[in-house]
Design a protein around this motif. Structure first.
Motif, PDB file in Angstrom:
ATOM      1  N   VAL A   1      -1.259  -8.628  -3.042  1.00 46.75           N
ATOM      2  CA  VAL A   1      -0.341  -9.718  -2.672  1.00 46.75           C
ATOM      3  C   VAL A   1      -1.114 -11.023  -2.529  1.00 46.75           C
ATOM      4  CG1 VAL A   1      -0.547  -9.117  -0.207  1.00 46.75           C
ATOM      5  CG2 VAL A   1       1.396 -10.475  -0.966  1.00 46.75           C
ATOM      6  N   GLU A   2      -0.535 -12.113  -2.979  1.00 46.13           N
ATOM      7  CA  GLU A   2      -1.170 -13.434  -2.794  1.00 46.13           C
ATOM      8  C   GLU A   2      -0.127 -14.524  -2.618  1.00 46.13           C
ATOM      9  OE1 GLU A   2      -4.318 -13.426  -2.346  1.00 46.13           O
ATOM     10  OE2 GLU A   2      -5.227 -11.964  -3.721  1.00 46.13           O
TER      11      GLU A   2
ATOM     12  N   ALA B   1       3.721 -10.285  -5.233  1.00 49.48           N
ATOM     13  CA  ALA B   1       3.218  -9.027  -4.661  1.00 49.48           C
ATOM     14  C   ALA B   1       3.603  -7.851  -5.543  1.00 49.48           C
ATOM     15  CB  ALA B   1       3.799  -8.807  -3.263  1.00 49.48           C
TER      16      ALA B   1
ATOM     17  N   THR C   1      -5.783  -8.653  -0.612  1.00 46.72           N
ATOM     18  CA  THR C   1      -5.362 -10.055  -0.615  1.00 46.72           C
ATOM     19  C   THR C   1      -6.515 -10.949  -0.189  1.00 46.72           C
ATOM     20  OG1 THR C   1      -3.691 -11.626   0.215  1.00 46.72           O
ATOM     21  CG2 THR C   1      -4.520 -10.017   1.798  1.00 46.72           C
TER      22      THR C   1
ATOM     23  N   ASP D   1       1.839 -17.032  -6.873  1.00 48.60           N
ATOM     24  CA  ASP D   1       2.153 -16.149  -5.749  1.00 48.60           C
ATOM     25  C   ASP D   1       2.953 -14.921  -6.206  1.00 48.60           C
ATOM     26  OD1 ASP D   1       1.108 -18.340  -4.413  1.00 48.60           O
ATOM     27  OD2 ASP D   1       3.062 -19.097  -3.769  1.00 48.60           O
TER      28      ASP D   1
ATOM     29  N   SER E   1       4.874  -8.357   0.716  1.00 54.98           N
ATOM     30  CA  SER E   1       4.245  -7.027   0.716  1.00 54.98           C
ATOM     31  C   SER E   1       5.260  -5.947   1.049  1.00 54.98           C
ATOM     32  CB  SER E   1       3.118  -6.967   1.749  1.00 54.98           C
ATOM     33  OG  SER E   1       2.108  -7.887   1.449  1.00 54.98           O
TER      34      SER E   1
ATOM     35  N   THR F   1      -5.302 -14.199   0.644  1.00 51.29           N
ATOM     36  CA  THR F   1      -4.503 -15.331   1.122  1.00 51.29           C
ATOM     37  C   THR F   1      -3.674 -14.991   2.363  1.00 51.29           C
ATOM     38  OG1 THR F   1      -2.962 -14.812  -0.672  1.00 51.29           O
ATOM     39  CG2 THR F   1      -4.415 -16.700  -0.986  1.00 51.29           C
ATOM     40  N   HIS F   2      -4.099 -13.984   3.113  1.00 52.44           N
ATOM     41  CA  HIS F   2      -3.546 -13.790   4.455  1.00 52.44           C
ATOM     42  C   HIS F   2      -4.416 -14.699   5.333  1.00 52.44           C
ATOM     43  CE1 HIS F   2      -2.095 -12.057   8.102  1.00 52.44           C
ATOM     44  NE2 HIS F   2      -3.261 -11.546   8.415  1.00 52.44           N
TER      45      HIS F   2
ATOM     46  N   VAL G   1       3.154 -13.600   3.072  1.00 58.95           N
ATOM     47  CA  VAL G   1       2.371 -12.481   2.548  1.00 58.95           C
ATOM     48  C   VAL G   1       2.964 -11.154   3.045  1.00 58.95           C
ATOM     49  CG1 VAL G   1       0.101 -11.358   2.747  1.00 58.95           C
ATOM     50  CG2 VAL G   1       0.246 -13.794   2.191  1.00 58.95           C
TER      51      VAL G   1
ATOM     52  N   ASP H   1      -7.002  -4.424   5.392  1.00 57.81           N
ATOM     53  CA  ASP H   1      -6.997  -5.295   4.212  1.00 57.81           C
ATOM     54  C   ASP H   1      -8.295  -5.121   3.432  1.00 57.81           C
ATOM     55  OD1 ASP H   1      -4.679  -6.207   5.351  1.00 57.81           O
ATOM     56  OD2 ASP H   1      -5.353  -8.268   5.683  1.00 57.81           O
TER      57      ASP H   1
END
Ligand code: UT7
Length: 334
Positions: free
Chosen positions: A150-151, A172, A91, A170, A66, A93-94, A62, A118
């Motif tokens: 972002v993911e 960014a 996000t 996925d 990013s 998914t961090h 991630v 975030d």
């Protein structure tokens, strides 16, 4: 004591000054996923418009994605990292509850102690970030704000779940929001419907997942049909409201860039908005899948790269997803 607290105000107008994208290296075609979900390439393309998506490799974290997207956005904006006052990373998914990934991104980019946090608003996260950034610049709490969507959804995907395995992906995208002579970011129209919390969510929270006899990642789940109905009908109204608040008619629009959830949702919204033929419609989902917070900046970047929109064009953005959360605004393409 009757102390007077000083007030601040910033730029009268804001705009997106630069745009950048990072697409992970591993291309995953439908054929790679269909056996585990008893599906077919034909079904996936028909029902979602997705031909392929990208899954991040181990190295494409991630943070790494990013930073790559942010560097491209800063380059287009003609700004150095030291000129960034705040970094907002949208996000879900961090996979570290704390600290946020934004301070790590700010540090790796070389900002000078930029504010960094975030935002968790799922597929509406990028539009939330742009709205926050624009108001921060107008309010005087920052001059230039980096907004990243972002993911790495592949980390929380159950590849045997027919309802999600073929959709999510996925990537960014990033923009720099800063001061401008003319309005380049319109008023946001946003909200949430917590009554529909269960429509898209992780299967359980971390505590429940870890307490299980056979602990597993708390995978993402979705009531696809219900989300589809909500998105196709309600989100066109939100998009229209964003046009109205910006004082922009569909005839003034050059591009429509909705969250890339499903090609059929995009088509339904375009019909409901009665978009003229000449308006470019983002269809990045075919190549990129549904990348949640990253999908709108990625899709906008694709339209620019393909020459379908150019700098100064007017684009309508609308993000929607888990929460259920949504946000829409009209922007000028950098
Ligand atoms: O990013 C956040 C927001 N997310 C969204 O907006 C996503 C919204 N939802 C969707 O995109 C769609 O609901 C899906 C693409 C997830 C599913 O498409 P659908 O047209 O809603 O499918 P469905 O669940 O209504 O299923 C239709 C049929 C069923 O068969 P029968 O009952 O008609 O015989 C399902 O069993 O398709 C079957 N099916 C599948 N077949 C092959 C369901 N999933 C699959 C599959 N492969 N993966």
């Amino acid at each position: 004591m009757s102390a007077t607290i000083a007030s601040t105000s910033g730029a009268p107008h804001t705009a997106i000054l630069g745009l950048g994208a990072y697409r992970p290296s591993r291309v995953v075609g439908n054929a790679e996923l269909v056996d585990a979900i008893d599906s077919s390439d034909e079904w996936i393309q028909q029902r979602s418009g997705i031909k392929q998506r990208r899954f991040a490799t181990e190295d494409e974290t991630v943070q790494m994605m990013s930073v790559a997207a942010s560097r491209a956005a800063l380059e287009q904006a003609g700004l150095a990292a030291a000129q960034v006052d705040a970094v907002i990373v949208a996000t879900v998914t961090h996979l570290m509850q704390t600290p946020a990934v934004a301070p790590a991104v700010a540090h790796e980019l070389g900002t000078e102690h930029a504010a960094a946090f975030d935002v968790s608003a799922a597929c509406a996260g990028f539009c939330h970030g742009v709205a926050l950034a624009s108001d921060m610049v107008r309010g005087g709490s920052a001059k230039n704000v980096l907004v990243v969507g972002v993911e790495r959804l592949s980390d929380i995907l159950d590849l045997s779940d027919r309802g999600t395995a073929f959709i999510f992906a996925d990537g960014a995208g990033a923009v720099v929001v800063g001061p401008a002579d003319e309005p380049g970011i319109g008023p946001v129209v946003w909200g949430s419907d917590g009554e529909q919390l269960d429509m898209i969510r992780q299967r359980e929270d971390w505590r429940e997942a870890l307490a299980a006899d056979d602990p597993q990642m708390p995978f993402l789940m979705m009531e696809g049909k219900a989300v589809f109905r909500w998105a196709a009908f309600e989100m066109a109204k939100v998009a229209q409201a964003a046009l109205d608040r910006a004082g922009v008619g569909v005839d003034d629009l050059d591009a429509f860039v909705p969250h890339q959830a499903n090609m059929r949702i995009t088509d339904a919204m375009a019909r409901a908005l009665r978009l003229p033929e000449r308006v470019a419609i983002a269809r990045d989902i075919a190549e990129q899948g549904n990348t949640s917070a990253a999908s709108i900046p990625l899709a906008l970047e694709r339209l620019v790269a393909d020459g379908e929109v150019k700098s100064g064009d007017t684009a309508l953005l609308v993000g929607f997803g888990a929460g259920l959360a949504y946000a829409a605004q009209v922007v000028k393409v950098p």
